[in-house]
Design a protein around this motif. Structure first.
Motif, PDB file in Angstrom:
ATOM      1  N   GLY A   8     105.944  79.731  24.212  1.00 27.34           N
ATOM      2  CA  GLY A   8     106.297  80.443  25.543  1.00 27.34           C
ATOM      3  C   GLY A   8     104.788  80.403  26.374  1.00 27.34           C
ATOM      4  N   GLN A   9     103.626  79.933  25.883  1.00 23.40           N
ATOM      5  CA  GLN A   9     102.431  80.091  26.481  1.00 23.40           C
ATOM      6  C   GLN A   9     102.247  79.334  27.678  1.00 23.40           C
ATOM      7  N   MET A  24     106.746  80.932  29.752  1.00 25.12           N
ATOM      8  CA  MET A  24     106.927  82.386  30.303  1.00 25.12           C
ATOM      9  C   MET A  24     106.079  82.471  31.533  1.00 25.12           C
ATOM     10  N   ALA A  25     104.911  82.101  31.862  1.00 29.42           N
ATOM     11  CA  ALA A  25     104.589  81.977  33.159  1.00 29.42           C
ATOM     12  C   ALA A  25     105.435  81.427  34.413  1.00 29.42           C
ATOM     13  N   HIS A  61      92.692  79.745  24.535  1.00 32.20           N
ATOM     14  CA  HIS A  61      91.826  80.847  23.785  1.00 32.20           C
ATOM     15  C   HIS A  61      92.485  81.009  22.473  1.00 32.20           C
ATOM     16  N   PHE A  62      91.860  81.825  21.756  1.00 32.52           N
ATOM     17  CA  PHE A  62      92.325  82.067  20.268  1.00 32.52           C
ATOM     18  C   PHE A  62      93.882  82.804  20.548  1.00 32.52           C
ATOM     19  N   GLN A  63      93.728  83.846  21.397  1.00 41.31           N
ATOM     20  CA  GLN A  63      94.940  84.405  21.577  1.00 41.31           C
ATOM     21  C   GLN A  63      96.203  83.570  22.083  1.00 41.31           C
ATOM     22  N   THR A  64      95.862  82.693  22.967  1.00 36.26           N
ATOM     23  CA  THR A  64      97.071  81.911  23.285  1.00 36.26           C
ATOM     24  C   THR A  64      97.551  80.794  22.118  1.00 36.26           C
ATOM     25  N   ARG A  65      96.491  80.377  21.406  1.00 39.70           N
ATOM     26  CA  ARG A  65      96.776  79.506  20.143  1.00 39.70           C
ATOM     27  C   ARG A  65      97.556  80.160  19.216  1.00 39.70           C
ATOM     28  N   ASN A  66      97.072  81.545  18.929  1.00 37.64           N
ATOM     29  CA  ASN A  66      98.082  82.435  18.192  1.00 37.64           C
ATOM     30  C   ASN A  66      99.566  82.106  18.246  1.00 37.64           C
ATOM     31  N   ARG A  67      99.892  81.822  19.468  1.00 29.77           N
ATOM     32  CA  ARG A  67     101.474  81.961  19.741  1.00 29.77           C
ATOM     33  C   ARG A  67     101.740  80.355  20.002  1.00 29.77           C
ATOM     34  N   ARG A 123      85.749  77.275  32.905  1.00 28.46           N
ATOM     35  CA  ARG A 123      85.127  78.127  32.032  1.00 28.46           C
ATOM     36  C   ARG A 123      85.779  77.463  30.635  1.00 28.46           C
ATOM     37  N   HIS A 124      85.164  77.849  29.630  1.00 28.89           N
ATOM     38  CA  HIS A 124      85.760  77.472  28.203  1.00 28.89           C
ATOM     39  C   HIS A 124      87.251  77.932  28.041  1.00 28.89           C
ATOM     40  N   GLY A 125      88.269  77.320  27.659  1.00 31.69           N
ATOM     41  CA  GLY A 125      89.488  77.929  27.607  1.00 31.69           C
ATOM     42  C   GLY A 125      90.394  77.463  28.941  1.00 31.69           C
TER      43      GLY A 125
END
Ligand SMILES: Cc1cc2nc3c(=O)[nH]c(=O)nc-3n(C[C@@H](O)[C@H](O)[C@H](O)COP(=O)(O)OP(=O)(O)OC[C@H]3O[C@@H](n4cnc5c(N)ncnc54)[C@H](O)[C@@H]3O)c2cc1C
Ligand code: FES
Ligand code: FES
Lengths: 269, 170
Positions: A34-35, A38-39, A103-109, A189-191
């Motif tokens: 959904g990363q 969803m957007a 980012h690590f938060q988006t890679r988590n999902r 920016r990184h990410g």
């Protein structure tokens, strides 16, 4: 904004997904991590009637080293593959490139296969798959086929996947002895999504250079080792039909292919 | 196969250690569900497309964007929000470090950043400054310039390490 209304189903078997896709086709959408989706739903840029969630399908959840390739099922998240202990040895290019995905938060999902199905021209995973010459597995009620990366990616957010097909697996070729795998990219920016990203497979007598973010899809070119490198990079840069956009001009992109390409191949970063 | 979820469904899940349930439409984003149905207004909503990080919560222990998930997707899951961090009257070590280092001003971004840190420090208990900045790249803060946040995270990591060493020596 909020998504338009849709029906939602969360099957636990792959066969159920294939049956739903056969029935609803164009009107249905798969949701994996959904990363990206969803957007798009939140902005109402797409308004499916049915959302098919594949997050509860255990049989799609595997990382399997085979003799020639690493098989990754559609249930595997980017963070899972990145922290899989065998990655740096099996497919070193992925170990280098994947920390650049969001980012690590988006890679988590976010899932590995979701990124391939989405086919953003500047995404890292499609670039890696194209440069390594890997393939995807597509399944539908009609059967199952494998498609090599170069045929699968067909343009901006466009792939060879048919509306009734599920991308069930991706196959990344295993690393070869004596071959070096390198990756670098430039982003605001990184990410952030890459403005230009480069993947290089450097063997004893040939170099394969993959370029993301410039053409409408990832592109890989073979360069000979004793060729005039600067000239070859310049030809590659001009051959990609670079476009201006809000992030960078076409000329800047070509310059990045030349400069980053040289650095990556000659100096290793 | 599970039935298609029509307009409204009951979502049962664990919120900050307690069993909770609420109504959601299939299209309801997790962030809105947490705020409106369960009152977890510590979940902040900024961009709604995954960029700002304000809405970050833990789902089954992992830091994720709650604006990029549907409420129906946490059926049966464990969700933790910033409300889970403090005891009755004592802030967590992480929150205290944020306070010491002036790691927040308006506080809009803070809840999300704290939740990312909870997950991140579990995996990487001794991060370098570069790693902390990389982790923070998933969050936008318009007030602090990040310096205080970086210091707070490094400080709490150091503090936890020292404490652990002391415990080991007892
Ligand atoms: C802040 C932010 C930064 C990001 N930065 C980057 C970046 O730098 N690089 C990058 O590559 N990505 C980036 N992304 C996107 C990446 O995180 C997504 O994970 C990825 O693009 C899609 O994977 P997903 O599993 O989330 O798929 P979803 O969002 O669920 O789906 C994406 C699309 O693919 C389809 N789909 C998904 N899985 C399948 C399947 N198995 N079979 C058929 N169709 C399928 C869906 O229907 C949808 O159309 C970023 C995202 C965010 C929010
Ligand atoms: S509101 Fe979810 S990331 Fe901005
Ligand atoms: S403290 Fe105001 S946005 Fe971060």
């Amino acid at each position: 904004m909020k998504p338009a209304a849709f029906d939602y189903v969360s099957p636990t078997r792959k066969s159920d997904v294939l049956a739903l896709l056969a029935e609803h086709g164009q009107n249905a959408r798969i949701i994996a991590g959904g990363q990206s989706l969803m957007a798009v739903l939140n902005m109402r840029m797409t308004q499916p009637k049915l959302l098919i969630d594949i997050n509860r399908i255990d049989e799609l959840h595997y990382i399997e080293p085979q003799k020639r390739h690493l098989a990754v099922g559609a249930g595997v998240r980017q963070a899972e593959l990145l922290s899989w202990p065998g990655l740096a040895e099996a497919v070193p290019l992925l170990a280098r490139a994947m920390p650049w995905i969001g980012h690590f938060q988006t890679r988590n999902r976010g899932t590995v296969c979701g990124s391939l199905a989405h086919a953003d021209p500047s995404a890292e995973l499609p670039l890696c798959l194209t440069t390594l010459g890997g393939e995807v597995v597509l399944e539908s009620k009609r059967g199952r086929r494998t498609v090599v990366a170069e045929a699968f990616f067909q343009g901006i957010l466009t792939t060879d996947r048919r509306p009734d097909e599920l991308l069930t697996e991706v196959r990344f070729p295993m690393s070869q002895p004596g071959v070096e795998y390198r990756f670098n990219e430039i982003a605001m920016r990184h990410g952030d999504f890459a403005i230009v990203s480069l993947a290089a497979v450097i063997g004893a007598d040939a170099i394969r250079l993959g370029v993301g973010g410039v053409a409408d899809r990832p592109v890989a070119r073979n360069l000979e080792r004793d060729q005039d490198l600067a000239g070859a990079l310049n030809e590659t840069a001009w051959s990609l039909d670079a476009q201006d956009d809000v992030q960078a001009t076409a000329a800047y992109r070509r310059q990045m292919v030349r400069e980053l390409g040289k650095r990556l191949i000659e100096e290793g970063y | 196969m599970e039935a298609v979820v029509k307009p409204r469904t009951v979502v049962q899940f664990e919120l900050n250690g307690r069993a909770r349930q609420g109504y959601a439409e299939s299209r309801t984003q997790l962030c809105d569900f947490l705020r409106h149905e369960t009152g977890a207004t510590g979940v902040h909503v900024g961009c709604e497309h995954g960029v700002c990080g304000a809405c970050t919560v833990l789902v089954d222990g992992k830091a994720v964007r709650s604006c990029l998930m549907l409420a129906v997707q946490v059926q049966g899951s464990r969700v933790e929000t910033v409300e889970s961090l403090a005891d009755e009257d004592l802030m967590s070590d992480l929150q205290q470090a944020f306070r010491r280092h002036h790691a927040l001003q308006c506080g809009f971004c803070t809840a999300g950043i704290l939740m990312s840190c909870v997950d991140y420090l579990e995996r990487e208990p001794e991060p370098t400054e570069t790693q902390v900045r990389d982790m923070l790249s998933g969050h936008l803060c318009r007030c602090t310039g990040y310096t205080g946040i970086v210091r707070a995270v490094l400080d709490v990591a150091h503090e936890r390490k020292t404490q652990q060493e002391n415990n080991n020596n007892v």
